[in-house]
Design an enzyme around this catalytic site. Structure first.
Site, PDB file in Angstrom:
ATOM      1  N   SER A  45      57.394  52.242  -4.863  1.00 50.84           N
ATOM      2  CA  SER A  45      56.735  53.355  -4.201  1.00 50.84           C
ATOM      3  C   SER A  45      55.930  52.786  -3.052  1.00 50.84           C
ATOM      4  O   SER A  45      55.649  51.587  -3.026  1.00 50.84           O
ATOM      5  CB  SER A  45      55.744  54.079  -5.137  1.00 50.84           C
ATOM      6  OG  SER A  45      56.396  54.970  -5.987  1.00 50.84           O
TER       7      SER A  45
ATOM      8  N   SER B  15      61.474  55.424  -5.089  1.00 54.68           N
ATOM      9  CA  SER B  15      60.267  55.057  -4.358  1.00 54.68           C
ATOM     10  C   SER B  15      59.480  56.294  -3.963  1.00 54.68           C
ATOM     11  O   SER B  15      59.872  57.041  -3.070  1.00 54.68           O
ATOM     12  CB  SER B  15      60.646  54.259  -3.108  1.00 54.68           C
ATOM     13  OG  SER B  15      59.493  53.804  -2.434  1.00 54.68           O
TER      14      SER B  15
ATOM     15  N   ASP C  96      57.308  57.748  -1.910  1.00 50.89           N
ATOM     16  CA  ASP C  96      56.697  57.455  -0.619  1.00 50.89           C
ATOM     17  C   ASP C  96      55.859  58.640  -0.174  1.00 50.89           C
ATOM     18  O   ASP C  96      56.395  59.668   0.259  1.00 50.89           O
ATOM     19  CB  ASP C  96      57.794  57.118   0.401  1.00 50.89           C
ATOM     20  CG  ASP C  96      58.564  55.861   0.005  1.00 50.89           C
ATOM     21  OD1 ASP C  96      57.948  54.957  -0.592  1.00 50.89           O
ATOM     22  OD2 ASP C  96      59.772  55.790   0.281  1.00 50.89           O
TER      23      ASP C  96
END
Lengths: 339, 339, 339, 339
Positions: free
Chosen positions: D226, D264, D266
């Protein structure tokens, strides 16, 4: 005939003098009505101000309750938060000529559009009037769109006029309706006004403010309608707040008995006449006044009340209409008179 | 006492046998009630199935009508469209221990979480019960959260229990309520069920199904409430459809008289028990059955009706409660009896 | 001349046979180029299949990276998740005639549209080619839009053709580009293909795959561009997944050196040819195969790689062009040859 | 060791004096590092100002590039557009104690929270440090969260400290990094600063500013990372603009070689120190200065550049770390030294 003439006032907040979106200072509304046998349709224009909209852009935001609709201009409106043209309402298949007319009109006023400056974002909202109107006739022209803009005034008719000419609502004749609410803030008077293009709702689902259900006794069809709700205010709001205000249009539609059916493109657009944004600003910053968030509840209530009443206003004003192929929608006033 | 015992049935579609969210096969509900003088709060757990939720994830989607709320887990739910834990409802300041309990419970069941596999996304929704409950006491513990999950059954009480213990609604005692609707599709029977944590609405705004307004005659305070609406169904839907269904919870709240006040975090979460997604799927594809979009209107109507009735169910069942500092909320049944 | 002819291959995944969006079986692309002195513009059509799109609707979703754009049809696409017409790309002021052409074409094929059935949602995406093209000439007609659809084939030219005729990119001549990636899933071969209308980026910001920056040595103007990215795949995906895939187009644009400038309407639309949805389905449910979420990373990578390469493909293929008022854009190949 | 010490400066705009988020006047950063054998984790606190955040709320907005994350507080932040607590960064399973600490701290400072006034919305963002850190140890306590806040200063360390202690990035040791850009507007100097918690990217995908790819030669695992990006500025922006600015963090991550992998999370959060909003405002309106939209491109560029450089800053500063179970991440500086 208005909603209040039929005893259909909604809510607790006081209306403005006209009980119309044009109670917001500077806002103008115009219609172009096309009624010729099986063709019953038209265009309605809402002008946030009477100046050059591309040069002085009103702050605005969309709020989509149900996105089953073919509007033009909402993607950019959501990103940038400003209007660049009048708002046009029309039938689903007339979006293209209306957008074309807005582009040509903007270029005529600002010959640098698309050359030295950016292009212009036309905003057109629509409902499907295909039950009464021969929508395949593609009857609306760019000239009709311009005629609606030219006709814009503070006092304007409601009901089966302009874009509302061929609309249906809860099995009755629908159309254009309006309402407003007056609000006091910091010792001054402001307004929030709503204009609806009411073309939604199944027969039997309409609920009047006192709780009564009214049925046009027409056969029930699957919903293929929509409702467009335009909200204007002179209260200074930022885009995020306008989105929140616009979302409350959905509550007003629900108060009329709707659950926002699958086929109903229920779309709101809210703008403020405060803090318009210049195309070519003087400096790198703009000073703005913004409503304190803790005071926004009255605007939410005003939006829900005025949306509900604007729908009933459309129903009250729209007279029984016969359209293509013998299709017919009865006016609510006629049914309530009989009852 | 349920809503229908007070004559407060809503809408046209038939309810399921229990008229509860647990009419959807496999769904379970449990409470942990904490009532000790000025502390009146708790936890309510909704289990889409009684197995390992991390291993077999129900398809789900959030629908935020007004985001003034402190929920946990909705960002990932919106991105990935699956639940990984039971859904917990509680008071605003108890979100942290409830999330902690869900994490510990998931790790205990799957020791590879956060090691070999991804981490787990706890889902906790909340309302502010601070009028009756001493919310600053931070009385809810991880053990309470686990107790609610352990208690989950098909038949469960409603009203001032679990997370509903300290809630208020339209100036009355609020709490947990439920309702369901039965639907026929392709010759088989399905259900859509709703559970609400009802803690919203200003005094005087409540509207009963027949249009009556009822007032608790309590002083009006500014709204600091919220409403959580959990929607379950065994009808196979994809995420996009669950979002659309969940949004109609807002119509049900509006039918109760609400305009989704600024301070009311009105948040829905819809899940289906069909097509659960394995954490470690066999192949690269999954076969799913999905409802045809043209049939979704009945689900929209069922959601709005069941949400409205679930709110009235909470009001009907919740008995008059006295909480911190002499604060008191009267049960709706008591007022209707008097009337 | 294609990107790979200039040594501008991107990423690690293998391309399909044509390295084009038409590597996805059934997808067709056609152009109508309008080049007449100061008028250099056109229309590009992407057909997910060669049948009746209204009757058999591809599953699709929009992903808006920067909403400074005047697209048509994205609101409904986001709500319902299906395409009903070919996708047209054109200049900003030609959206209206393109939408009109799609409506007329749909009515001609299905005379019940807007009568017995719902209306049709035309999808048109655009960039502003006003630097080279006399956009105020409003040169694109409905006939041009239909011509692009008629011309659709599997093998199609790229560069300064169709909608790409007048576009600019990083100060070079821009236009239409394409690329594809081949993927193996469950033992079978699938494709993900991209077509871009590349009209974005400031002079000096272009970054080649090896990290080099290339400058057209033209004066820098403020960005008034945009980039449209259409993504096709035969991998079965649901709408939520298509949105996630479409968002990765933004990474591909960033890999070219862009930070998605304010004036650049960077908009992606992703569709799958799997699981098309019938307008009049047989039953109340549809069976669909869906990709397991844990396998989606390869599609994200394929989208970013193919988007980056499609932009470079447009630059590689587009030859030096002179447009209105002596405005001129040099082709990248010419500059790289010189270097 | 900072990114520029390794020759890894990014972009064209000049950095502030510290090249840190604390170049924005008033912003403070503090860490609590927990490193004890297999436990290597911690908390990082970002304070928009050193006063009472609940009483004087900074304007802020989230921008979710990929929502695979377990953040707390973003739903309300998106609706209301204001921060009410410091921003805490930590590991995925420590979100609950961090949120608890923020609530207790707010109540201690404002005993009317949840009584006379509304409750408070804690904001906690997270990454999964489970590769190096024994995340199941649940080592972070409320005291650790408070310690990070107490430690906040203008000059703060970066790399494997605070929340960054156990993070990984492109197969290297990741952690906390920062960078800033200086901007001139209307004759005055402003700053935009970024702090990242960098825990994303597959081995081999890292791309340095000159185009080189660097590989840690570690085995490639599936991404379970992340990246959190916090953006601060003293330029006056409204929420809509902060959302647009925050979205450009995604471009900065892409410039590092990322395509925002499935696993991830984000997530960016952007705030301005200008125009803070009082909990109890004096009047019904607030006067605000807002940046003209046409000037926003430099902020977009600054955000992308500073995000890219902040990631490289984390990589440059984070030293080789050995964590649980013999897991080891090598520092980028060590690899570049070798090369």
């Amino acid at each position: 005939m208005r909603a209040r003439d039929l005893g259909l006032a909604c809510g607790a907040l006081p209306p403005g003098d006209r009980n119309a979106i044009t109670d917001v200072p500077g806002v103008l509304v115009g219609h172009c009505t096309i009624a010729d046998g099986p063709v019953c349709t038209g265009v309605t224009a809402i002008l946030p101000h009477d100046g050059n909209m591309f040069q002085m852009k009103p702050i605005a935001a969309p709020a989509v309750t149900n996105g089953f609709g073919k509007s033009v201009g909402l993607v950019q409106l959501g990103e940038l938060g400003t209007l660049e043209t009048p708002i046009l309402l029309t039938n689903t298949f007339a979006v293209a000529p209306c957008a074309g007319a807005l582009i040509r009109r903007a270029i005529a006023a600002d010959p640098e559009i698309g050359r030295r400056t950016a292009t212009v974002n036309p905003v057109v909202l629509e409902c499907n009037d295909g039950y009464l109107n021969d929508i395949q006739a593609l009857a609306v022209t760019e000239a009709d769109a311009l005629a609606a803009i030219e006709a814009a005034t503070e006092d304007f008719p409601v009901g089966a006029v302009g874009a509302g000419t061929g609309m249906s609502c809860f099995g009755f004749k629908g159309g254009v309706g309006t309402a407003s609410r007056r609000l006091r803030l910091d010792g001054a008077t402001y307004h929030l006004g709503v204009l609806v293009l009411a073309n939604f709702g199944r027969s039997g689902d309409l609920r009047l403010p006192d709780g009564r259900r009214v049925d046009p006794e027409a056969g029930v069809e699957e919903e293929q309608g929509s409702c467009i709700v335009v909200i204007a205010t002179d209260i200074p709001l930022e885009c995020r707040q306008l989105t929140r205000v616009g979302r409350r249009a959905g509550a007003g539609l629900a108060w009329c008995g709707s659950f926002w059916g699958n086929g109903s493109g229920d779309i709101a657009l809210a703008f403020t006449t405060a803090n318009p944004v210049a195309q070519e600003p003087d400096g790198e910053f703009q000073d703005r006044r913004v409503l304190a968030e803790g005071r926004i509840d009255r605007l939410f209530q005003a939006t829900a009340e005025a949306t509900q009443e604007a729908v009933l206003d459309a129903l009250a004003a729209a007279e029984t209409t016969e359209g293509r192929n013998g299709h017919r929608r009865v006016g609510l006033a006629e049914i309530l008179d009989r009852g």
